[in-house]
Design a protein around this motif. Sequence first.
Motif, PDB file in Angstrom:
ATOM      1  N   LEU A 318       0.828  -1.204   0.000  1.00 14.76           N
ATOM      2  CA  LEU A 318       0.000   0.000   0.000  1.00 14.76           C
ATOM      3  C   LEU A 318       0.865   1.258   0.000  1.00 14.76           C
ATOM      4  O   LEU A 318       0.532   2.249  -0.665  1.00 14.76           O
ATOM      5  N   ALA A 319       1.991   1.236   0.749  1.00  9.17           N
ATOM      6  CA  ALA A 319       2.876   2.396   0.775  1.00  9.17           C
ATOM      7  C   ALA A 319       3.446   2.674  -0.612  1.00  9.17           C
ATOM      8  O   ALA A 319       3.579   3.829  -1.030  1.00  9.17           O
ATOM      9  N   THR A 320       3.776   1.606  -1.338  1.00  6.11           N
ATOM     10  CA  THR A 320       4.283   1.795  -2.705  1.00  6.11           C
ATOM     11  C   THR A 320       3.224   2.430  -3.598  1.00  6.11           C
ATOM     12  O   THR A 320       3.509   3.360  -4.365  1.00  6.11           O
ATOM     13  N   LEU A 321       1.990   1.942  -3.506  1.00  4.64           N
ATOM     14  CA  LEU A 321       0.916   2.487  -4.342  1.00  4.64           C
ATOM     15  C   LEU A 321       0.622   3.936  -3.961  1.00  4.64           C
ATOM     16  O   LEU A 321       0.428   4.793  -4.832  1.00  4.64           O
ATOM     17  N   VAL A 322       0.593   4.237  -2.659  1.00  3.50           N
ATOM     18  CA  VAL A 322       0.304   5.597  -2.207  1.00  3.50           C
ATOM     19  C   VAL A 322       1.436   6.541  -2.611  1.00  3.50           C
ATOM     20  O   VAL A 322       1.197   7.683  -3.035  1.00  3.50           O
ATOM     21  N   GLU A 323       2.666   6.078  -2.482  1.00  4.46           N
ATOM     22  CA  GLU A 323       3.794   6.933  -2.862  1.00  4.46           C
ATOM     23  C   GLU A 323       3.787   7.201  -4.366  1.00  4.46           C
ATOM     24  O   GLU A 323       4.055   8.323  -4.814  1.00  4.46           O
ATOM     25  N   ASN A 324       3.486   6.169  -5.183  1.00  4.92           N
ATOM     26  CA  ASN A 324       3.405   6.382  -6.624  1.00  4.92           C
ATOM     27  C   ASN A 324       2.310   7.388  -6.966  1.00  4.92           C
ATOM     28  O   ASN A 324       2.466   8.232  -7.859  1.00  4.92           O
ATOM     29  N   ALA A 325       1.176   7.299  -6.239  1.00  5.31           N
ATOM     30  CA  ALA A 325       0.096   8.252  -6.475  1.00  5.31           C
ATOM     31  C   ALA A 325       0.527   9.665  -6.099  1.00  5.31           C
ATOM     32  O   ALA A 325       0.140  10.647  -6.751  1.00  5.31           O
ATOM     33  N   LEU A 326       1.345   9.782  -5.043  1.00  8.73           N
ATOM     34  CA  LEU A 326       1.838  11.103  -4.640  1.00  8.73           C
ATOM     35  C   LEU A 326       2.825  11.664  -5.659  1.00  8.73           C
ATOM     36  O   LEU A 326       2.788  12.861  -5.995  1.00  8.73           O
ATOM     37  N   MET A 327       3.705  10.804  -6.178  1.00 11.45           N
ATOM     38  CA  MET A 327       4.753  11.275  -7.079  1.00 11.45           C
ATOM     39  C   MET A 327       4.256  11.457  -8.514  1.00 11.45           C
ATOM     40  O   MET A 327       4.630  12.411  -9.196  1.00 11.45           O
ATOM     41  N   HIS A 328       3.414  10.537  -8.983  1.00 12.43           N
ATOM     42  CA  HIS A 328       3.041  10.542 -10.398  1.00 12.43           C
ATOM     43  C   HIS A 328       1.574  10.861 -10.650  1.00 12.43           C
ATOM     44  O   HIS A 328       1.192  11.108 -11.794  1.00 12.43           O
ATOM     45  N   GLY A 329       0.730  10.812  -9.589  1.00 14.37           N
ATOM     46  CA  GLY A 329      -0.696  11.041  -9.783  1.00 14.37           C
ATOM     47  C   GLY A 329      -1.092  12.480  -9.517  1.00 14.37           C
ATOM     48  O   GLY A 329      -0.274  13.409  -9.509  1.00 14.37           O
ATOM     49  N   GLY A 330      -2.366  12.674  -9.281  1.00 15.34           N
ATOM     50  CA  GLY A 330      -2.880  14.005  -9.012  1.00 15.34           C
ATOM     51  C   GLY A 330      -4.188  13.922  -8.263  1.00 15.34           C
ATOM     52  O   GLY A 330      -4.860  12.885  -8.217  1.00 15.34           O
ATOM     53  N   GLY A 331      -4.585  15.060  -7.649  1.00 11.44           N
ATOM     54  CA  GLY A 331      -5.847  15.131  -6.942  1.00 11.44           C
ATOM     55  C   GLY A 331      -5.863  14.281  -5.689  1.00 11.44           C
ATOM     56  O   GLY A 331      -4.840  13.964  -5.091  1.00 11.44           O
ATOM     57  N   THR A 332      -7.060  13.903  -5.291  1.00  9.91           N
ATOM     58  CA  THR A 332      -7.255  13.117  -4.067  1.00  9.91           C
ATOM     59  C   THR A 332      -6.943  11.647  -4.320  1.00  9.91           C
ATOM     60  O   THR A 332      -7.319  11.083  -5.355  1.00  9.91           O
ATOM     61  N   VAL A 333      -6.271  11.058  -3.357  1.00  9.91           N
ATOM     62  CA  VAL A 333      -5.981   9.619  -3.405  1.00  9.91           C
ATOM     63  C   VAL A 333      -6.938   8.920  -2.445  1.00  9.91           C
ATOM     64  O   VAL A 333      -7.074   9.338  -1.287  1.00  9.91           O
ATOM     65  N   ALA A 334      -7.575   7.879  -2.945  1.00 14.04           N
ATOM     66  CA  ALA A 334      -8.563   7.163  -2.145  1.00 14.04           C
ATOM     67  C   ALA A 334      -8.154   5.703  -1.984  1.00 14.04           C
ATOM     68  O   ALA A 334      -7.746   5.058  -2.948  1.00 14.04           O
ATOM     69  N   LEU A 335      -8.259   5.217  -0.732  1.00 15.45           N
ATOM     70  CA  LEU A 335      -8.072   3.798  -0.429  1.00 15.45           C
ATOM     71  C   LEU A 335      -9.446   3.237  -0.094  1.00 15.45           C
ATOM     72  O   LEU A 335     -10.061   3.645   0.910  1.00 15.45           O
ATOM     73  N   ARG A 336      -9.945   2.337  -0.905  1.00 19.76           N
ATOM     74  CA  ARG A 336     -11.289   1.795  -0.727  1.00 19.76           C
ATOM     75  C   ARG A 336     -11.207   0.287  -0.523  1.00 19.76           C
ATOM     76  O   ARG A 336     -10.521  -0.414  -1.282  1.00 19.76           O
ATOM     77  N   THR A 337     -11.867  -0.214   0.483  1.00 19.79           N
ATOM     78  CA  THR A 337     -11.887  -1.650   0.765  1.00 19.79           C
ATOM     79  C   THR A 337     -13.249  -2.209   0.371  1.00 19.79           C
ATOM     80  O   THR A 337     -14.288  -1.569   0.572  1.00 19.79           O
ATOM     81  N   ARG A 338     -13.213  -3.406  -0.196  1.00 19.79           N
ATOM     82  CA  ARG A 338     -14.461  -4.063  -0.586  1.00 19.79           C
ATOM     83  C   ARG A 338     -14.250  -5.573  -0.545  1.00 19.79           C
ATOM     84  O   ARG A 338     -13.126  -6.052  -0.314  1.00 19.79           O
ATOM     85  N   VAL A 339     -15.321  -6.305  -0.807  1.00 20.63           N
ATOM     86  CA  VAL A 339     -15.282  -7.761  -0.775  1.00 20.63           C
ATOM     87  C   VAL A 339     -15.746  -8.288  -2.107  1.00 20.63           C
ATOM     88  O   VAL A 339     -16.726  -7.793  -2.681  1.00 20.63           O
ATOM     89  N   THR A 340     -15.035  -9.263  -2.650  1.00 17.89           N
ATOM     90  CA  THR A 340     -15.464  -9.958  -3.851  1.00 17.89           C
ATOM     91  C   THR A 340     -15.232 -11.450  -3.636  1.00 17.89           C
ATOM     92  O   THR A 340     -14.095 -11.913  -3.503  1.00 17.89           O
ATOM     93  N   GLY A 341     -16.333 -12.212  -3.561  1.00 20.92           N
ATOM     94  CA  GLY A 341     -16.205 -13.642  -3.296  1.00 20.92           C
ATOM     95  C   GLY A 341     -15.594 -13.878  -1.934  1.00 20.92           C
ATOM     96  O   GLY A 341     -16.039 -13.356  -0.916  1.00 20.92           O
ATOM     97  N   ASN A 342     -14.530 -14.665  -1.906  1.00 21.47           N
ATOM     98  CA  ASN A 342     -13.846 -14.943  -0.643  1.00 21.47           C
ATOM     99  C   ASN A 342     -12.566 -14.127  -0.520  1.00 21.47           C
ATOM    100  O   ASN A 342     -11.635 -14.526   0.175  1.00 21.47           O
ATOM    101  N   GLN A 343     -12.524 -12.989  -1.189  1.00 21.74           N
ATOM    102  CA  GLN A 343     -11.340 -12.158  -1.171  1.00 21.74           C
ATOM    103  C   GLN A 343     -11.676 -10.753  -0.697  1.00 21.74           C
ATOM    104  O   GLN A 343     -12.739 -10.200  -1.016  1.00 21.74           O
ATOM    105  N   ALA A 344     -10.737 -10.195   0.048  1.00 21.51           N
ATOM    106  CA  ALA A 344     -10.807  -8.789   0.431  1.00 21.51           C
ATOM    107  C   ALA A 344      -9.949  -7.995  -0.545  1.00 21.51           C
ATOM    108  O   ALA A 344      -8.833  -8.410  -0.881  1.00 21.51           O
TER     109      ALA A 344
END
Length: 422
Positions: A318-344
């Motif tokens: 998650l830190a890698t994804l958030v850091e990439n969003a900070l360095m290369h992305g823009g606007g608000t960064v959102a972390l969203r959790t959900r369930v699909t089947g037997n996976q989080a």
Amino acid sequence: MRRRLINSTLAVVLVVIAVFGVSLVIVETRTITSSAHDRIEAEAVGLVGAVESRLLDKQPVDAGALAEQLDPGRYARIQIPGQPPVEVGDPVSGGVIRGSARGEHGLSVVVEESRSTVTREVGRTMAVVGAVALLAVVAAVLLAVRQANRLASPLTDLAETAERLGSGDPRPRHKRYGVPELDRVADVLDASAERIGRMLTAERRLAADASHQLRTPLTALSMRLEEITVTEDLATVREEATIALTQVERLTDVVERLLTNSRDPRTGSAVSFDLDEVVKQQVEEWRPAYRSAGRAIVRSGKHGLRAVGTPGAVAQVLATLVENALMHGGGTVALRTRVTGNQAVIEVTDEGPGVPADLGNRIFERAISGRNSTGIGLAVARDLAEADGGRLELLQGQPPVFALFLSRTAPEPPQQHPETVR
């Protein structure tokens, strides 16, 4: 080595030639001498028959009449009882080979031939044997040189391979020589080269992964320490120090995991953990950095999820994804959790330009980057996710949506204490 092989082969050939050549010369000399004696004896017997025939026919016995019965270069002496000896040919001087025969009524014939005739024939035989021996020596030298080159050249190649291997060039040569023993050595060297190559690759990969994975927590830790230095509020200092200690613990976990993966990438330490705690931790750690950049980081989605994995590894992904969003992305960064089947599922998205269409899922390959970065972070993140049975995917390129899939465990039911029967 070449000289030794040539000399040893030549010595063997010379010994064989000496033994068999001398034996052959001796046998041939005796054979030639015996044949000469037999021819002279046969000629003497022939002269006895011719003389007896002439005597029966009352013909004169003289040298002229018997000259045709004698081979040139030979001398014959015919002794007839009551008559003077009859000599045919010129007397032979020096060494001679003599043959004799007797007839009826005291008739005797002696035939002589110069020994030089036999000597010349023996000489011709020795010349032939010598020529054959010389050809054998030449052939032996050529074969010895060829065999020496066949054995010495592979050894030179193997020495060069070992030298290259020792100098840090682990590329296997995959070269074979048709000699089982040398091919075995080549197999061992190639196998060693492949092992050393894998070890060097693992070491380089460990160094690259360590430099990249340690940079993110160190950056976050540095920001926390900066927050402590600029504030005088004791409660804020205590809060920031607590978060900094948490980051130090995560940093220690990252180091241990790097060392574990360098020894055996398949080794996992998955446990059941509270996904909310990891997501909350990442949001709190990165909020100051986003605030400094004039951006926001938020979380949403389903709460109370538990997943199977390594908390430190999930936090690092998650830190890698958030850091990439900070360095290369823009606007608000959102972390969203959900369930699909037997996976989080944890999705990380931002409002930036996203991943170029030509990269797609290649964004997870090492050295692949769309923003002039190292191209290691996402590759390492995917490895960390897969080490505990999860997976990291790019669900959408524009705007970017990265999703971390983890096996989900159902919430543990509250324990029911049995009533005590009184």
